[in-house]
Design a protein around this motif. Structure first.
Motif, PDB file in Angstrom:
ATOM      1  N   ALA A 156       0.816  -1.216   0.000  1.00  0.00           N
ATOM      2  CA  ALA A 156       0.000   0.000   0.000  1.00  0.00           C
ATOM      3  C   ALA A 156       0.850   1.267   0.000  1.00  0.00           C
ATOM      4  O   ALA A 156       0.305   2.371  -0.028  1.00  0.00           O
ATOM      5  N   ARG A 157       2.160   1.103   0.034  1.00  0.00           N
ATOM      6  CA  ARG A 157       3.065   2.260   0.080  1.00  0.00           C
ATOM      7  C   ARG A 157       2.890   3.143  -1.160  1.00  0.00           C
ATOM      8  O   ARG A 157       2.678   2.661  -2.264  1.00  0.00           O
ATOM      9  N   LYS A 171      10.813   3.118  -7.062  1.00  0.00           N
ATOM     10  CA  LYS A 171      10.008   2.611  -8.167  1.00  0.00           C
ATOM     11  C   LYS A 171      10.419   3.337  -9.433  1.00  0.00           C
ATOM     12  O   LYS A 171      10.396   4.578  -9.489  1.00  0.00           O
ATOM     13  N   VAL A 172      10.808   2.565 -10.447  1.00  0.00           N
ATOM     14  CA  VAL A 172      11.237   3.152 -11.713  1.00  0.00           C
ATOM     15  C   VAL A 172      10.256   2.755 -12.804  1.00  0.00           C
ATOM     16  O   VAL A 172       9.685   1.658 -12.785  1.00  0.00           O
ATOM     17  N   THR A 173      10.042   3.676 -13.734  1.00  0.00           N
ATOM     18  CA  THR A 173       9.223   3.400 -14.915  1.00  0.00           C
ATOM     19  C   THR A 173      10.168   3.279 -16.094  1.00  0.00           C
ATOM     20  O   THR A 173      10.941   4.194 -16.371  1.00  0.00           O
ATOM     21  N   VAL A 174      10.117   2.140 -16.777  1.00  0.00           N
ATOM     22  CA  VAL A 174      11.097   1.862 -17.825  1.00  0.00           C
ATOM     23  C   VAL A 174      10.432   1.343 -19.098  1.00  0.00           C
ATOM     24  O   VAL A 174       9.334   0.786 -19.063  1.00  0.00           O
ATOM     25  N   THR A 252       7.470   6.700   0.099  1.00  0.00           N
ATOM     26  CA  THR A 252       7.126   7.568   1.225  1.00  0.00           C
ATOM     27  C   THR A 252       7.077   6.724   2.494  1.00  0.00           C
ATOM     28  O   THR A 252       6.950   5.502   2.446  1.00  0.00           O
ATOM     29  N   GLU A 253       7.171   7.355   3.619  1.00  0.00           N
ATOM     30  CA  GLU A 253       7.088   6.646   4.891  1.00  0.00           C
ATOM     31  C   GLU A 253       5.646   6.176   5.125  1.00  0.00           C
ATOM     32  O   GLU A 253       4.700   6.935   4.934  1.00  0.00           O
ATOM     33  N   THR A 254       5.516   4.935   5.504  1.00  0.00           N
ATOM     34  CA  THR A 254       4.188   4.377   5.775  1.00  0.00           C
ATOM     35  C   THR A 254       4.150   3.836   7.195  1.00  0.00           C
ATOM     36  O   THR A 254       4.805   2.836   7.505  1.00  0.00           O
ATOM     37  N   ALA A 255       3.410   4.502   8.053  1.00  0.00           N
ATOM     38  CA  ALA A 255       3.292   4.056   9.439  1.00  0.00           C
ATOM     39  C   ALA A 255       2.232   2.966   9.533  1.00  0.00           C
ATOM     40  O   ALA A 255       1.176   3.044   8.898  1.00  0.00           O
ATOM     41  N   ILE A 256       2.552   1.936  10.295  1.00  0.00           N
ATOM     42  CA  ILE A 256       1.582   0.848  10.498  1.00  0.00           C
ATOM     43  C   ILE A 256       0.742   1.206  11.723  1.00  0.00           C
ATOM     44  O   ILE A 256       1.131   0.963  12.866  1.00  0.00           O
ATOM     45  N   LYS A 263      -7.195   3.693   5.621  1.00  0.00           N
ATOM     46  CA  LYS A 263      -6.996   3.881   4.182  1.00  0.00           C
ATOM     47  C   LYS A 263      -7.357   2.622   3.409  1.00  0.00           C
ATOM     48  O   LYS A 263      -7.682   2.671   2.226  1.00  0.00           O
ATOM     49  N   LEU A 264      -7.289   1.483   4.089  1.00  0.00           N
ATOM     50  CA  LEU A 264      -7.656   0.211   3.475  1.00  0.00           C
ATOM     51  C   LEU A 264      -9.134  -0.108   3.655  1.00  0.00           C
ATOM     52  O   LEU A 264      -9.590  -1.191   3.273  1.00  0.00           O
TER      53      LEU A 264
END
Length: 464
Positions: A156-157, A171-174, A252-256, A263-264
């Motif tokens: 979910a990040r 994450k790269v777009t290629v 980005t930082e994702t706090a659990i 958000k889910l």
């Protein structure tokens, strides 16, 4: 009608059936009188067509209908009267001589044909009270739940654009074009493909070579496809990929926490953990069920030994062998790659076919004796579940099940088997044993071969 048994060797039966010409004539006369009031012929008032004229015009075609009705009705009634059940559809043999056939249709001679089939074997059910089953149970730990929640959080990040070189976790777009020996290969090219470096989604060694590239950067990536790669024509081959980086985003930082759970679409983190725990327990439950079922079937297999219908075993062997051949073709492997030979494999799978048929017959008789049935509501739920697997084609799938008895039987048979297994588990001695998840999920090669498709053992006897 005269019924004479001409062969009774083991389970093989051959029955000669003679329908006297007088019986055929009686049925034809009935048919002609029924047609008399319905047929409209030029020159005759309705209902006034002479029977002799009808016979001259339609006698042979009506007699052909009568013969077909006899061939359709007689096998089941004869076998039922003998208090037997045929393992597969009976074979019918009759004269191929056109002259003899014409005499039958003309009512000049008796109609003779032969019925050949294999009877289902008769055997006594044995007491199952002495069967002992060890049910492996895995307790879901907090660590395992936390690990799964972390994976959910990772999936979910979100990512945001970044400057500079790509790093592990970005994450790269290629765009890329794959080549073998300088020639592009099918399925080796893509545009605007997103890839998280370090996710392991691509061929080993591919992702790591993107580290250090910046937006707009290009690189010739060199890799070797794994020996066990799914596409046989690529397995073990060296390849190059012309890669162009079109975009780079950092994680980005994702706090659990509760916010992530919301958000889910969930109320809280505790609710997320509860759902995750249930899912893991459900997965283990399926594995436990298969282990328990395997033990039960193994125990039954040791208890029963009786003659089997050869054609039923051959049909099951053909199903298994065709599946094996498909898998070898798709993987590009041979029997030698599996440390066996075709002869040895045939021998092993023949034994497996015999096991499946024997267990299917045993489970069928146990279920019949116990009054096990599959309700219409259960069957409808299973059909609807099948329909859901084909979005946009639901009506076609439903029509297939409504019009094809074999298709609906393929749904009913495994449901019936599971209910018989439940019935047996309520009778045998079952002891729970706590094991690790590794122990539960471990399965040696012998177990895998025997268990492959074991859920369909009942189908063969149900078809019969």
């Amino acid at each position: 009608m005269q019924v004479t048994e001409t062969k009774a060797e083991g389970l093989k039966r051959e029955i000669e059936i003679v329908v006297p010409a007088s019986d055929l004539e009686a049925r034809l006369q009935t048919r002609l009188f029924e047609a008399k009031d319905k047929v409209q012929l030029k020159g005759f008032r309705p209902g006034k067509v002479p029977v002799g004229h009808l016979r001259k015009m339609y006698g042979k075609s009506l007699m052909a209908e009568i013969v077909n009705e006899i061939l359709t009705e007689t096998p089941n009634s004869v076998i039922s009267e003998r208090k037997e059940r045929a393992a597969m559809r009976p074979e019918i043999a009759m004269t191929e001589d056109e002259g003899e056939a014409d005499k039958v249709l003309s009512g000049q001679t008796d109609f003779k044909f032969t019925l050949s089939y294999e009877a289902l074997p008769e055997f006594e059910l044995k007491d199952t009270g002495g069967i002992k089953i060890e049910r492996p149970i895995v307790e879901v730990s907090e660590e395992e739940v936390d690990e799964q929640v972390e994976r959910i959080a990772e999936n979910a990040r979100t990512y945001e654009d970044k400057d500079g070189a790509a790093e592990k976790g970005d994450k790269v777009t290629v765009d890329f074009v794959g080549k073998i020996d300088g020639e592009a290969f099918d399925g080796g090219s893509a545009e605007d493909s997103d890839l998280v470096i370090g996710s392991g989604r691509f061929i080993p060694g591919f992702e790591e070579q993107l580290i250090g590239l910046e937006k707009g950067g290009e690189k010739l990536v060199e890799v070797t496809f794994p020996e066990d790669y799914g596409a046989a024509h690529l397995a073990g081959k060296a390849a190059t990929f012309d890669v162009t980086v079109k975009a780079i985003q950092g994680p980005t930082e994702t706090a659990i926490d509760d916010e992530m759970a919301k958000k889910l679409g969930l109320d809280s983190l505790d609710k997320l953990k509860e759902i995750v725990r249930d899912q893991i327990q459900s997965q283990y439950g399926l594995a436990t069920r298969q282990k328990v079922k395997r033990q039960l079937l193994d125990a039954l297999d040791k208890e029963y030994d009786f003659a089997l219908p050869e054609k039923l075993v051959q049909a099951e062997f053909d199903n298994i062998w065709n599946q094996v051949q498909r898998e070898l073709t798709e993987s590009g492997k041979s029997f030698e790659d599996e440390d066996t030979t075709e002869e040895k494999a045939r021998e092993d799978y023949c034994k497996l076919a015999e096991r499946r048929v024997r267990l299917g017959l045993v489970l069928s008789q146990i279920g019949e004796t116990a009054g096990v049935q599959v309700g219409e509501e259960e069957l409808q739920r299973a059909v609807f579940e099948q329909m859901r697997r084909y979005p946009g084609q639901e009506q076609e799938v439903l029509k297939m099940f409504q019009e094809n008895p074999d298709a609906i039987q393929s749904i009913r048979a495994p449901l019936y088997e599971e209910k018989v297994v439940d019935h047996l588990l309520a009778q045998v001695d079952v002891t729970d044993k706590t094991v690790s998840k590794e122990e539960l999920m471990a399965e040696d090669e012998a177990e895998e071969k025997i268990g492959k498709g074991e859920e369909a053992t009942e189908e063969k006897s149900a078809e019969a």
